[in-house]
Design a protein around this motif. Sequence first.
Motif, PDB file in Angstrom:
ATOM      1  N   GLN A   1       0.733  -1.204  -0.207  1.00 18.59           N
ATOM      2  CA  GLN A   1      -0.041  -0.009   0.093  1.00 18.59           C
ATOM      3  C   GLN A   1       0.776   1.126  -0.131  1.00 18.59           C
ATOM      4  OE1 GLN A   1      -0.672   2.430   2.900  1.00 18.59           O
ATOM      5  NE2 GLN A   1       0.782   1.335   4.271  1.00 18.59           N
ATOM      6  N   TRP A   2       0.370   2.264  -0.657  1.00 16.75           N
ATOM      7  CA  TRP A   2       1.447   3.467  -0.670  1.00 16.75           C
ATOM      8  C   TRP A   2       0.323   4.599  -0.016  1.00 16.75           C
ATOM      9  CZ3 TRP A   2       3.244   3.475  -6.510  1.00 16.75           C
ATOM     10  CH2 TRP A   2       4.101   2.467  -6.613  1.00 16.75           C
ATOM     11  N   ASN A   3       1.033   5.099   1.008  1.00 12.75           N
ATOM     12  CA  ASN A   3       0.586   6.376   1.580  1.00 12.75           C
ATOM     13  C   ASN A   3       1.393   7.391   1.590  1.00 12.75           C
ATOM     14  OD1 ASN A   3       0.340   7.902   4.535  1.00 12.75           O
ATOM     15  ND2 ASN A   3      -1.657   7.108   4.042  1.00 12.75           N
ATOM     16  N   LEU A   4       1.133   8.626   1.125  1.00  9.38           N
ATOM     17  CA  LEU A   4       2.131   9.681   0.839  1.00  9.38           C
ATOM     18  C   LEU A   4       3.057  10.035   2.255  1.00  9.38           C
ATOM     19  CD1 LEU A   4       0.083  11.832  -1.575  1.00  9.38           C
ATOM     20  CD2 LEU A   4       2.032  10.289  -2.194  1.00  9.38           C
ATOM     21  N   ARG A   5       2.233   9.998   3.333  1.00 10.74           N
ATOM     22  CA  ARG A   5       2.835  10.569   4.635  1.00 10.74           C
ATOM     23  C   ARG A   5       3.987   9.505   5.069  1.00 10.74           C
ATOM     24  NH1 ARG A   5       2.943  10.019  10.263  1.00 10.74           N
ATOM     25  NH2 ARG A   5       3.271  11.774  11.218  1.00 10.74           N
TER      26      ARG A   5
ATOM     27  N   GLU B   1       5.864  14.743  -4.186  1.00 11.51           N
ATOM     28  CA  GLU B   1       6.738  16.193  -4.225  1.00 11.51           C
ATOM     29  C   GLU B   1       5.826  17.181  -3.723  1.00 11.51           C
ATOM     30  OE1 GLU B   1       8.186  16.812  -8.170  1.00 11.51           O
ATOM     31  OE2 GLU B   1       9.409  15.327  -8.099  1.00 11.51           O
ATOM     32  N   GLN B   2       4.736  17.176  -4.093  1.00 17.51           N
ATOM     33  CA  GLN B   2       3.635  18.288  -3.456  1.00 17.51           C
ATOM     34  C   GLN B   2       3.712  17.983  -2.134  1.00 17.51           C
ATOM     35  OE1 GLN B   2       0.030  17.687  -6.035  1.00 17.51           O
ATOM     36  NE2 GLN B   2       1.007  18.176  -7.753  1.00 17.51           N
ATOM     37  N   TYR B   3       3.369  16.853  -1.522  1.00 12.05           N
ATOM     38  CA  TYR B   3       3.096  16.605   0.015  1.00 12.05           C
ATOM     39  C   TYR B   3       4.326  16.839   0.571  1.00 12.05           C
ATOM     40  CZ  TYR B   3       2.193  14.368   4.041  1.00 12.05           C
ATOM     41  OH  TYR B   3       1.625  13.810   5.465  1.00 12.05           O
ATOM     42  N   LYS B   4       5.385  16.736   0.132  1.00  8.39           N
ATOM     43  CA  LYS B   4       6.580  17.166   1.092  1.00  8.39           C
ATOM     44  C   LYS B   4       6.622  18.698   0.983  1.00  8.39           C
ATOM     45  CE  LYS B   4       9.738  13.197   0.090  1.00  8.39           C
ATOM     46  NZ  LYS B   4      10.902  12.728  -0.719  1.00  8.39           N
ATOM     47  N   GLU B   5       6.391  19.557   0.004  1.00  7.96           N
ATOM     48  CA  GLU B   5       6.174  20.856  -0.114  1.00  7.96           C
ATOM     49  C   GLU B   5       5.197  21.345   1.025  1.00  7.96           C
ATOM     50  OE1 GLU B   5       5.586  21.936  -4.123  1.00  7.96           O
ATOM     51  OE2 GLU B   5       7.622  21.660  -5.060  1.00  7.96           O
TER      52      GLU B   5
ATOM     53  N   THR C   1      -3.028  -2.652 -10.198  1.00 11.91           N
ATOM     54  CA  THR C   1      -1.668  -2.696 -10.461  1.00 11.91           C
ATOM     55  C   THR C   1      -1.103  -1.446 -10.917  1.00 11.91           C
ATOM     56  OG1 THR C   1      -2.665  -4.695 -11.598  1.00 11.91           O
ATOM     57  CG2 THR C   1      -0.538  -4.129 -12.515  1.00 11.91           C
ATOM     58  N   VAL C   2       0.116  -1.192 -10.532  1.00 11.94           N
ATOM     59  CA  VAL C   2       1.061   0.034 -10.606  1.00 11.94           C
ATOM     60  C   VAL C   2       1.423  -0.284 -12.200  1.00 11.94           C
ATOM     61  CG1 VAL C   2       3.042   1.230 -10.115  1.00 11.94           C
ATOM     62  CG2 VAL C   2       1.580  -0.020  -8.381  1.00 11.94           C
ATOM     63  N   THR C   3       1.199   0.896 -12.786  1.00 11.51           N
ATOM     64  CA  THR C   3       1.717   1.048 -14.004  1.00 11.51           C
ATOM     65  C   THR C   3       2.753   2.573 -14.028  1.00 11.51           C
ATOM     66  OG1 THR C   3       0.049   2.871 -14.876  1.00 11.51           O
ATOM     67  CG2 THR C   3      -0.511   0.479 -15.158  1.00 11.51           C
ATOM     68  N   GLU C   4       3.461   2.548 -15.216  1.00 10.19           N
ATOM     69  CA  GLU C   4       4.345   3.526 -15.440  1.00 10.19           C
ATOM     70  C   GLU C   4       3.834   5.032 -15.077  1.00 10.19           C
ATOM     71  OE1 GLU C   4       8.580   4.770 -15.410  1.00 10.19           O
ATOM     72  OE2 GLU C   4       7.668   2.836 -15.437  1.00 10.19           O
ATOM     73  N   SER C   5       2.825   5.307 -15.719  1.00 13.57           N
ATOM     74  CA  SER C   5       1.993   6.568 -15.553  1.00 13.57           C
ATOM     75  C   SER C   5       1.838   6.777 -14.174  1.00 13.57           C
ATOM     76  CB  SER C   5       0.848   6.725 -16.427  1.00 13.57           C
ATOM     77  OG  SER C   5       0.013   5.698 -16.423  1.00 13.57           O
ATOM     78  N   MET C   6       1.338   5.729 -13.427  1.00 13.97           N
ATOM     79  CA  MET C   6       0.648   5.821 -12.090  1.00 13.97           C
ATOM     80  C   MET C   6       1.999   6.268 -11.219  1.00 13.97           C
ATOM     81  SD  MET C   6      -1.161   2.878  -9.820  1.00 13.97           S
ATOM     82  CE  MET C   6      -2.302   2.486 -11.061  1.00 13.97           C
ATOM     83  N   TYR C   7       3.025   5.271 -11.285  1.00 12.65           N
ATOM     84  CA  TYR C   7       4.160   5.664 -10.607  1.00 12.65           C
ATOM     85  C   TYR C   7       4.599   7.025 -10.576  1.00 12.65           C
ATOM     86  CZ  TYR C   7       9.134   5.407  -9.707  1.00 12.65           C
ATOM     87  OH  TYR C   7      10.429   5.840  -9.179  1.00 12.65           O
TER      88      TYR C   7
ATOM     89  N   GLN D   1       4.879   9.922  -7.831  1.00 13.34           N
ATOM     90  CA  GLN D   1       6.050  10.902  -7.452  1.00 13.34           C
ATOM     91  C   GLN D   1       5.663  12.332  -7.394  1.00 13.34           C
ATOM     92  OE1 GLN D   1       8.773   9.286 -10.869  1.00 13.34           O
ATOM     93  NE2 GLN D   1      10.211   8.737  -9.475  1.00 13.34           N
ATOM     94  N   LYS D   2       4.918  12.620  -8.550  1.00 15.00           N
ATOM     95  CA  LYS D   2       4.537  14.149  -8.571  1.00 15.00           C
ATOM     96  C   LYS D   2       3.565  14.426  -7.059  1.00 15.00           C
ATOM     97  CE  LYS D   2       4.311  14.695 -13.457  1.00 15.00           C
ATOM     98  NZ  LYS D   2       3.589  15.090 -14.534  1.00 15.00           N
TER      99      LYS D   2
END
Length: 207
Positions: free
Chosen positions: A66-70, A167-171, A153-159, A163-164
């Motif tokens: 699972q991917w959680n931004l925090r 970056e927004q979350y870190k900012e 299923t993860v795809t290249e575009s989803m990955y 990533q974007k």
Amino acid sequence: SPPLTSRTRHGMRERVVYQSLGEHLTSLAQGATDKVLLVAPYIKKSAIKRVLAPLSHDCSVRVVTQWNLREIAMGATDLDVWELLRGQEHRSLELRPSLHAKYYRFDDTCIAGSANLTGAALGFREQSNLELLAYVSPTATEDFEQELDNCLTVTESMYHRYQKLLEQYKEAHPDLGQPDEEYSVEAEEIGDKVHDSRETWSPQSPQ
């Protein structure tokens, strides 16, 4: 070899591994010939790379997380696990937001317990967590594996979308600091939203 205890209960032989778990999983990977299923909410790139290193290229590999931004921003898990699986035949990375189980299957050998695929959990670092993995019957986990049929299923575009968003979350949360490569403290379960002590930040799931 890693310490392994066993006993007979109700006619069934139970086996439990409680130290050097990464060494044990790596040994199971080396012996696999058909398919591998790795399920864990937290996966570090260095840890899963080490576990899969001896695996035959003929084996299929399915990774569910699972991917959680925090949690990604804090270093608990890695987006870059995708880099180890992308573009390879019979290898996939899938997401299940509600995932908390830790379950590993190498052909017909199944093992489950508390350990995520991180250096701290698997004993790949000097100061490691106290974890436990126990062997279970493949027939006993059939229903659980069926619950994984609806993963994304993860795809290249989803990955790249993640990533974007990261970056927004870190900012938006500069107080998080730099990720720790060996971060091992599991964050509070927060479902499919990302919570902060002062505010809530909940992006739409990338498509």
